[in-house]
Design a protein around this motif. Structure first.
Motif, PDB file in Angstrom:
ATOM      1  N   TYR A   1       0.858   4.554  10.834  1.00 12.89           N
ATOM      2  CA  TYR A   1       2.234   4.333  10.399  1.00 12.89           C
ATOM      3  C   TYR A   1       2.552   2.857  10.250  1.00 12.89           C
ATOM      4  O   TYR A   1       2.002   2.012  10.918  1.00 12.89           O
ATOM      5  CB  TYR A   1       3.263   5.013  11.312  1.00 12.89           C
TER       6      TYR A   1
ATOM      7  N   HIS B   1       3.028  -1.574  14.202  1.00 13.54           N
ATOM      8  CA  HIS B   1       2.334  -0.616  13.342  1.00 13.54           C
ATOM      9  C   HIS B   1       1.199   0.082  14.097  1.00 13.54           C
ATOM     10  O   HIS B   1       0.777  -0.381  15.150  1.00 13.54           O
ATOM     11  CB  HIS B   1       1.751  -1.345  12.131  1.00 13.54           C
ATOM     12  N   ALA B   2       0.695   1.141  13.502  1.00 17.34           N
ATOM     13  CA  ALA B   2      -0.493   1.796  14.057  1.00 17.34           C
ATOM     14  C   ALA B   2      -1.428   2.171  12.933  1.00 17.34           C
ATOM     15  O   ALA B   2      -1.010   2.784  11.956  1.00 17.34           O
ATOM     16  CB  ALA B   2      -0.126   3.036  14.859  1.00 17.34           C
ATOM     17  N   ARG B   3      -2.682   1.751  13.068  1.00 22.46           N
ATOM     18  CA  ARG B   3      -3.718   2.146  12.108  1.00 22.46           C
ATOM     19  C   ARG B   3      -4.225   3.534  12.501  1.00 22.46           C
ATOM     20  O   ARG B   3      -4.427   4.383  11.645  1.00 22.46           O
ATOM     21  CB  ARG B   3      -4.848   1.119  12.176  1.00 22.46           C
TER      22      ARG B   3
ATOM     23  N   MET C   1      -0.671  -4.371  15.587  1.00 16.87           N
ATOM     24  CA  MET C   1      -1.084  -3.047  15.131  1.00 16.87           C
ATOM     25  C   MET C   1      -1.955  -2.375  16.186  1.00 16.87           C
ATOM     26  O   MET C   1      -2.930  -2.969  16.654  1.00 16.87           O
ATOM     27  CB  MET C   1      -1.873  -3.196  13.817  1.00 16.87           C
TER      28      MET C   1
ATOM     29  N   VAL D   1      -1.316   3.861   4.266  1.00 15.89           N
ATOM     30  CA  VAL D   1       0.070   3.494   4.577  1.00 15.89           C
ATOM     31  C   VAL D   1       0.345   2.016   4.271  1.00 15.89           C
ATOM     32  O   VAL D   1       1.394   1.660   3.733  1.00 15.89           O
ATOM     33  CB  VAL D   1       0.348   3.790   6.074  1.00 15.89           C
ATOM     34  N   PHE D   2      -0.610   1.155   4.617  1.00 11.24           N
ATOM     35  CA  PHE D   2      -0.367  -0.291   4.553  1.00 11.24           C
ATOM     36  C   PHE D   2      -0.563  -0.874   3.153  1.00 11.24           C
ATOM     37  O   PHE D   2      -0.182  -2.000   2.883  1.00 11.24           O
ATOM     38  CB  PHE D   2      -1.251  -1.010   5.575  1.00 11.24           C
TER      39      PHE D   2
ATOM     40  N   LEU E   1     -13.142   5.774  10.739  1.00 11.48           N
ATOM     41  CA  LEU E   1     -12.080   6.768  10.889  1.00 11.48           C
ATOM     42  C   LEU E   1     -12.369   7.949   9.962  1.00 11.48           C
ATOM     43  O   LEU E   1     -12.997   7.798   8.932  1.00 11.48           O
ATOM     44  CB  LEU E   1     -10.721   6.158  10.536  1.00 11.48           C
TER      45      LEU E   1
END
Lengths: 253, 253
Positions: A10, A56-58, A247, B122-123, B184
């Motif tokens: 996000y 943020h979060a990856r 992040m 997202v980024f 990921l």
């Protein structure tokens, strides 16, 4: 009941952090709303840990319990079609009843991005803290080694924290300098500060970064990092660096 | 009068394109407003070429004439403090009276970014077109070679264009596949389509990309690219790809 784990990215810019709170729109609210729309169930989403407003979060990891019989391979797509574009579920799987996104987490990694150049990068402005002046990167690299190991991180924790123990273990802490392509004028590069630990206190990474920036600016010697840590006194450390450069990079179980 | 040239980056998301128009907020308007605030002069900013609504620029080049005696090394900083955060002047220099940002340009390079994976990033969501399905990259790489050289690009030009000549020269055209870090789940990579030419027609890069995507999807064979070009008929090419994936990369003089 099934226990569903999922990985979510996000952009924290427009959220009051991950965790539901009386005032404000949070990532958790959005996730729970999407699950409600999909399943009709009101669930509680648990994350590996809250992130602050604007962080943020990856690859945040979450879980929730559900009676829904939706096949696990459909969860990501089904949730994404019900989520705003700044939140994306990357994958989902079914885990044993005992899995808890926070309690089961073994290691968490945060990254903090500092744009070092005269002007900010338009395309990364939401994810990089811009520092226009000179930073002594060697001094910062030297200083960050002090936090590796098991320490009481009281000096690097918001005073608004009531916790039994402020001891945490940092497994790795490093600073990488990523230079620009160099074909344009007035550029320099990005500092990526990465910290991996078994857990983090409130504002811990941001206070570590704020202190490192002061060291990079020559306001404090690199050797002071260790003294600050040993002092167990928040007032000895530097300011809390801005949220938007931080992040949550990954969580390991 | 002095002739000031500057290099500017902008995030086109919230603008109705570069060039001033009766309705809508444009990048040119913002630049001219900042110059007015700084110098008290109403100037006309000329760019290397307009960019459409929603299109970004990494290094657009502009110039304007001024009586202001502000030293050239102060222009960037002075303008940036008067510009919104999605526009950044990267550098400025003084150039001969004859320099014209559009007419003097020799080569321009555009890049188009396609996110190839199940879910969007997202980024990068404001700067990448998301394509969730499979793309045959080899076929797209094969097809793009057809546009290199001097050609009449009528097939790849919006029908809403009144121009004497639709002949342009493309010096280079390439597709690079940038894979994800791979740590990921549910990721793949980004396609960066780069086209360098002596000039571009209205919507030209976006129609080329829209056609390449149809080739990548297997809807047309790669060999059709040359036939479309030779037909000089817009209706033979694919759709105009979305604006937000496009970025004016650089301009050479």
């Amino acid at each position: 009941m099934r226990n569903i784990r999922f990985v979510v990215s996000y952009d924290g810019t427009h959220y009051s952090g991950f965790q539901t709170q009386p005032s404000g729109n949070t990532v958790q609210d959005q996730l729970e709303k999407a699950i409600l729309k999909l399943t009709g169930e009101t669930v509680k989403v648990t994350s590996s840990g809250r992130t602050d407003a604007g962080v943020h979060a990856r690859a945040q990891v979450c879980n929730f319990h559900t009676d829904s019989r939706i096949p696990v391979e459909r969860w990501s797509m089904a949730l994404n079609s019900r989520l705003p574009s700044d939140i994306v579920v990357r994958s989902a799987d079914e885990v044993p009843e005992t899995f808890h996104a926070r309690k089961s987490a073994k290691r968490k990694t945060y990254s903090y991005f500092i744009r070092c150049s005269k002007f900010h990068d338009v395309f990364e402005r939401a994810y990089q803290y811009h520092h226009p002046g000179h930073l002594d990167i060697a001094a910062m690299k030297d200083a960050i080694t002090a936090i590796v190991g098991e320490h009481d991180f009281t000096s690097f924790c918001s005073v608004h924290t009531e916790l039994e123990s402020k001891v945490r273990t940092i497994y790795e802490a490093a600073i990488e300098h990523i230079p620009d392509a160099g074909d344009l004028p007035e550029t320099s590069g990005v500092l990526k500060i990465t910290v991996t630990g078994n857990g983090f206190l409130y504002n811990m990474v941001r206070i570590i970064v704020g202190t490192l920036i002061e060291i990079g600016e020559g306001k404090r010697p690199a050797a002071e990092m260790r003294a600050i840590l040993e002092a167990r006194d928040r007032s000895r450390a530097g300011p809390t660096a801005m949220a938007h450069g931080l992040m949550l990079w990954s969580v390991e179980y």
